[in-house]
Design an enzyme around this catalytic site. Structure first.
Site, PDB file in Angstrom:
ATOM      1  N   ASP A  44       0.842  -1.201   0.000  1.00 21.35           N
ATOM      2  CA  ASP A  44       0.000   0.000   0.000  1.00 21.35           C
ATOM      3  C   ASP A  44       0.874   1.247   0.000  1.00 21.35           C
ATOM      4  O   ASP A  44       1.629   1.480   0.945  1.00 21.35           O
ATOM      5  CB  ASP A  44      -0.885  -0.004   1.260  1.00 21.35           C
ATOM      6  CG  ASP A  44      -1.832   1.182   1.308  1.00 21.35           C
ATOM      7  OD1 ASP A  44      -2.948   1.066   0.782  1.00 21.35           O
ATOM      8  OD2 ASP A  44      -1.451   2.238   1.874  1.00 21.35           O
ATOM      9  N   TYR A  49       3.020   9.786  -0.413  1.00 23.62           N
ATOM     10  CA  TYR A  49       4.089   9.208   0.415  1.00 23.62           C
ATOM     11  C   TYR A  49       5.486   9.461  -0.170  1.00 23.62           C
ATOM     12  O   TYR A  49       6.483   9.241   0.507  1.00 23.62           O
ATOM     13  CB  TYR A  49       3.909   7.688   0.604  1.00 23.62           C
ATOM     14  CG  TYR A  49       2.635   7.256   1.301  1.00 23.62           C
ATOM     15  CD1 TYR A  49       1.773   8.180   1.897  1.00 23.62           C
ATOM     16  CD2 TYR A  49       2.270   5.919   1.374  1.00 23.62           C
ATOM     17  CE1 TYR A  49       0.595   7.785   2.522  1.00 23.62           C
ATOM     18  CE2 TYR A  49       1.103   5.513   2.009  1.00 23.62           C
ATOM     19  CZ  TYR A  49       0.261   6.450   2.565  1.00 23.62           C
ATOM     20  OH  TYR A  49      -0.895   6.043   3.177  1.00 23.62           O
ATOM     21  N   LYS A  74      -2.682   5.762  -4.135  1.00 22.76           N
ATOM     22  CA  LYS A  74      -3.802   6.668  -3.858  1.00 22.76           C
ATOM     23  C   LYS A  74      -3.612   7.982  -4.603  1.00 22.76           C
ATOM     24  O   LYS A  74      -2.508   8.535  -4.625  1.00 22.76           O
ATOM     25  CB  LYS A  74      -3.914   6.947  -2.345  1.00 22.76           C
ATOM     26  CG  LYS A  74      -3.915   5.676  -1.515  1.00 22.76           C
ATOM     27  CD  LYS A  74      -4.120   5.914  -0.036  1.00 22.76           C
ATOM     28  CE  LYS A  74      -3.746   4.670   0.738  1.00 22.76           C
ATOM     29  NZ  LYS A  74      -2.294   4.515   0.996  1.00 22.76           N
ATOM     30  N   HIS A 107      -7.555   9.555  -1.981  1.00 22.73           N
ATOM     31  CA  HIS A 107      -6.913   9.481  -0.663  1.00 22.73           C
ATOM     32  C   HIS A 107      -7.790  10.051   0.463  1.00 22.73           C
ATOM     33  O   HIS A 107      -7.789   9.532   1.574  1.00 22.73           O
ATOM     34  CB  HIS A 107      -5.561  10.198  -0.698  1.00 22.73           C
ATOM     35  CG  HIS A 107      -4.572   9.709   0.314  1.00 22.73           C
ATOM     36  ND1 HIS A 107      -3.219   9.718   0.104  1.00 22.73           N
ATOM     37  CD2 HIS A 107      -4.732   9.178   1.549  1.00 22.73           C
ATOM     38  CE1 HIS A 107      -2.589   9.221   1.167  1.00 22.73           C
ATOM     39  NE2 HIS A 107      -3.495   8.893   2.060  1.00 22.73           N
ATOM     40  N   LYS A 238       2.054  -1.054   8.914  1.00 21.70           N
ATOM     41  CA  LYS A 238       3.339  -0.582   8.398  1.00 21.70           C
ATOM     42  C   LYS A 238       4.434  -1.084   9.328  1.00 21.70           C
ATOM     43  O   LYS A 238       4.301  -1.018  10.559  1.00 21.70           O
ATOM     44  CB  LYS A 238       3.366   0.948   8.359  1.00 21.70           C
ATOM     45  CG  LYS A 238       4.728   1.544   7.980  1.00 21.70           C
ATOM     46  CD  LYS A 238       5.552   1.951   9.175  1.00 21.70           C
ATOM     47  CE  LYS A 238       6.888   2.569   8.809  1.00 21.70           C
ATOM     48  NZ  LYS A 238       7.673   2.947  10.017  1.00 21.70           N
ATOM     49  N   ASN A 248       4.516  -9.635  11.952  1.00 27.56           N
ATOM     50  CA  ASN A 248       3.148  -9.272  11.563  1.00 27.56           C
ATOM     51  C   ASN A 248       2.539 -10.218  10.526  1.00 27.56           C
ATOM     52  O   ASN A 248       1.340 -10.164  10.266  1.00 27.56           O
ATOM     53  CB  ASN A 248       3.125  -7.836  11.025  1.00 27.56           C
ATOM     54  CG  ASN A 248       3.501  -6.828  12.090  1.00 27.56           C
ATOM     55  OD1 ASN A 248       3.583  -7.175  13.265  1.00 27.56           O
ATOM     56  ND2 ASN A 248       3.737  -5.591  11.691  1.00 27.56           N
TER      57      ASN A 248
HETATM   58  N1  LIG Z   1      -5.433   6.322   3.773  1.00 30.29           N
HETATM   59  C1  LIG Z   1      -4.897   7.064   4.712  1.00 30.29           C
HETATM   60  O1  LIG Z   1      -5.239   8.255   4.894  1.00 30.29           O
HETATM   61  C2  LIG Z   1      -3.863   6.448   5.596  1.00 30.29           C
HETATM   62  C3  LIG Z   1      -3.475   7.110   6.796  1.00 30.29           C
HETATM   63  C4  LIG Z   1      -2.537   6.482   7.621  1.00 30.29           C
HETATM   64  C5  LIG Z   1      -1.984   5.247   7.246  1.00 30.29           C
HETATM   65  N2  LIG Z   1      -2.355   4.657   6.066  1.00 30.29           N
HETATM   66  C6  LIG Z   1      -1.785   3.341   5.613  1.00 30.29           C
HETATM   67  O2  LIG Z   1      -1.772   2.416   6.700  1.00 30.29           O
HETATM   68  C7  LIG Z   1      -0.433   1.991   6.951  1.00 30.29           C
HETATM   69  C8  LIG Z   1      -0.217   1.689   8.419  1.00 30.29           C
HETATM   70  O3  LIG Z   1      -0.495   2.783   9.240  1.00 30.29           O
HETATM   71  P1  LIG Z   1       0.597   3.510  10.150  1.00 30.29           P
HETATM   72  O4  LIG Z   1       1.873   3.522   9.421  1.00 30.29           O
HETATM   73  O5  LIG Z   1       0.003   4.789  10.547  1.00 30.29           O
HETATM   74  O6  LIG Z   1       0.662   2.696  11.497  1.00 30.29           O
HETATM   75  P2  LIG Z   1       0.601   1.205  12.072  1.00 30.29           P
HETATM   76  O7  LIG Z   1       0.778   0.167  11.059  1.00 30.29           O
HETATM   77  O8  LIG Z   1      -0.607   1.182  12.926  1.00 30.29           O
HETATM   78  O9  LIG Z   1       1.893   1.255  13.056  1.00 30.29           O
HETATM   79  C9  LIG Z   1       3.187   1.379  12.569  1.00 30.29           C
HETATM   80  C10 LIG Z   1       4.142   1.449  13.753  1.00 30.29           C
HETATM   81  O10 LIG Z   1       4.055   0.238  14.505  1.00 30.29           O
HETATM   82  C11 LIG Z   1       5.347  -0.345  14.587  1.00 30.29           C
HETATM   83  N3  LIG Z   1       5.190  -1.794  14.499  1.00 30.29           N
HETATM   84  C12 LIG Z   1       4.638  -2.494  13.479  1.00 30.29           C
HETATM   85  N4  LIG Z   1       4.677  -3.816  13.732  1.00 30.29           N
HETATM   86  C13 LIG Z   1       5.264  -3.960  14.938  1.00 30.29           C
HETATM   87  C14 LIG Z   1       5.619  -5.092  15.731  1.00 30.29           C
HETATM   88  N5  LIG Z   1       5.337  -6.329  15.301  1.00 30.29           N
HETATM   89  N6  LIG Z   1       6.204  -4.872  16.921  1.00 30.29           N
HETATM   90  C15 LIG Z   1       6.470  -3.614  17.352  1.00 30.29           C
HETATM   91  N7  LIG Z   1       6.177  -2.514  16.647  1.00 30.29           N
HETATM   92  C16 LIG Z   1       5.583  -2.681  15.439  1.00 30.29           C
HETATM   93  C17 LIG Z   1       6.132   0.198  13.402  1.00 30.29           C
HETATM   94  O11 LIG Z   1       7.519   0.147  13.677  1.00 30.29           O
HETATM   95  P3  LIG Z   1       8.665   0.000  12.541  1.00 30.29           P
HETATM   96  O12 LIG Z   1       8.226   0.720  11.312  1.00 30.29           O
HETATM   97  O13 LIG Z   1       9.856   0.595  13.195  1.00 30.29           O
HETATM   98  O14 LIG Z   1       8.871  -1.463  12.276  1.00 30.29           O
HETATM   99  C18 LIG Z   1       5.570   1.620  13.325  1.00 30.29           C
HETATM  100  O15 LIG Z   1       6.208   2.443  14.286  1.00 30.29           O
HETATM  101  C19 LIG Z   1       0.393   3.159   6.409  1.00 30.29           C
HETATM  102  O16 LIG Z   1       1.754   2.812   6.226  1.00 30.29           O
HETATM  103  C20 LIG Z   1      -0.332   3.487   5.157  1.00 30.29           C
HETATM  104  O17 LIG Z   1      -0.014   2.540   4.142  1.00 30.29           O
HETATM  105  C21 LIG Z   1      -3.287   5.235   5.249  1.00 30.29           C
END
Ligand SMILES: NC(=O)c1ccc[n+]([C@@H]2O[C@H](COP(=O)([O-])OP(=O)(O)OC[C@H]3O[C@@H](n4cnc5c(N)ncnc54)[C@H](OP(=O)(O)O)[C@@H]3O)[C@@H](O)[C@H]2O)c1
Length: 285
Positions: A44, A49, A74, A107, A238, A248
């Site tokens: 994704d 980005y 997006k 988006h 992510k 994960n």
């Molecule tokens: N459509 C939208 O408006 C929108 C908005 C926000 C996000 N998104 C999408 O959703 C994705 C995920 O959201 P997000 O990046 O906000 O947050 P997330 O996936 O909820 O959390 C990411 C964080 O959690 C940590 N993490 C992940 N797996 C872990 C594990 N097994 N143990 C410990 N820590 C862990 C990561 O660390 P590390 O990276 O250091 O491993 C990072 O700091 C984005 O990358 C994007 O593709 C879309």
């Protein structure tokens, strides 16, 4: 890792995707390579980005055949004009060096600077949607959808569009589940993708969730991701730390109904300093 969901137009989408927000273009190629080794087949990204080129490079260099991968990008939230949106779709294909994308989403219904202002940009979203519909009809996009759309934004597309969105990608995690949007999506055959399934990291220290994860012998992140799948939603965690990426992907366990119920009623949405991002600002209409 082989589980898929079927979109309303028959396209199959892998039930776990790797989020790439905040991963630099220079770093993302190695992150994707690690994820593909761990079995991920769904990535994704977004125009916003700044890493579409790196994701595209990783896909083109992968040993995994293109047709086994599912790539989402997006359309920038500011593109609310047909000509601009059409050009931006073509630019994503060009920047990524790909002949087609599996999914492209609007988006956000509002440009980021005006997120949840009360102005729904109905005309602009229809113009952007027509550009996505035409690109899908032309074979450039296998599926099309939206992100951050609330029921009123979706209703506008349902009333005036030709194609019902196949996906709505929204903020959804233990502690913050937009039940009205999830129900609306389900009623209209729209798959809900859950972004920030680990609450952007804010969930990791939550004692209540940690206690449940410990009972299953899994990390908080794994519990959070599996929880989303068991709701019938598609998680997009992510991670760029290789151990996290691999952790994960280990989703071969089942959360008992009683624990699903207990996790569903937890409420928290404190994203700390990241609350400055529009998506975590807590603004709803
Ligand atoms: N459509 C939208 O408006 C929108 C908005 C926000 C996000 N998104 C999408 O959703 C994705 C995920 O959201 P997000 O990046 O906000 O947050 P997330 O996936 O909820 O959390 C990411 C964080 O959690 C940590 N993490 C992940 N797996 C872990 C594990 N097994 N143990 C410990 N820590 C862990 C990561 O660390 P590390 O990276 O250091 O491993 C990072 O700091 C984005 O990358 C994007 O593709 C879309």
């Amino acid at each position: 890792m082989t589980e898929t969901y079927e979109l309303s137009n028959g396209v199959r989408i892998p039930a776990l995707g790797l989020g790439t927000w905040l991963i630099d273009d220079a770093a993302v190629e190695a992150v994707v390579a690690t994820a593909l080794d761990a079995g991920y087949r769904h990535l994704d990204t977004a125009q916003a980005y700044g890493n579409e080129a790196g994701v595209g490079r990783a896909v083109r260099r992968a040993a995994v055949p293109r047709e086994e991968l599912f790539i989402t990008t997006k359309l920038a939230a500011e593109r609310k004009d047909y000509a601009e949106a059409s050009a931006a779709i073509d630019r994503s294909l060009e920047v990524m060096g790909l002949d087609y994308l599996d999914l492209m989403l609007i988006h956000s219904p509002e440009p980021w600077a005006d997120f949840r202002s009360g102005n729904h940009y109905f005309e602009g979203n229809l113009a952007a949607w027509r550009a996505l519909e035409d690109a899908q009809a032309a074979g450039k996009l296998r599926a099309i959808g939206v992100s951050n759309f609330e029921p009123a934004d979706l209703q506008n597309i349902l009333d005036h569009g030709r194609v019902v969105p196949q996906v709505n990608q929204v903020l959804a995690h233990i502690g913050n589940l937009p039940q009205d949007v999830i129900a609306f999506d389900a009623e209209h055959g729209i798959l809900t993708e859950a972004y920030s399934p680990v609450a952007h990291g804010a969930m990791l220290a939550n004692p209540q969730i940690r206690a449940v994860a410990a009972r299953y012998g899994v990390s908080v992140a794994r519990l959070a991701i599996r929880f989303i799948q068991q709701l019938g939603l598609l998680p997009l965690p992510k991670a760029q730390t290789p151990a996290h990426i691999r952790d994960n992907a280990e989703l071969d366990f089942t959360i008992a109904d009683a624990d699903m119920d207990a996790l569903t009623v937890i409420h928290f949405a404190d994203y700390g300093e990241d609350s400055a991002f529009p998506v975590y600002s807590g603004k709803r209409d």
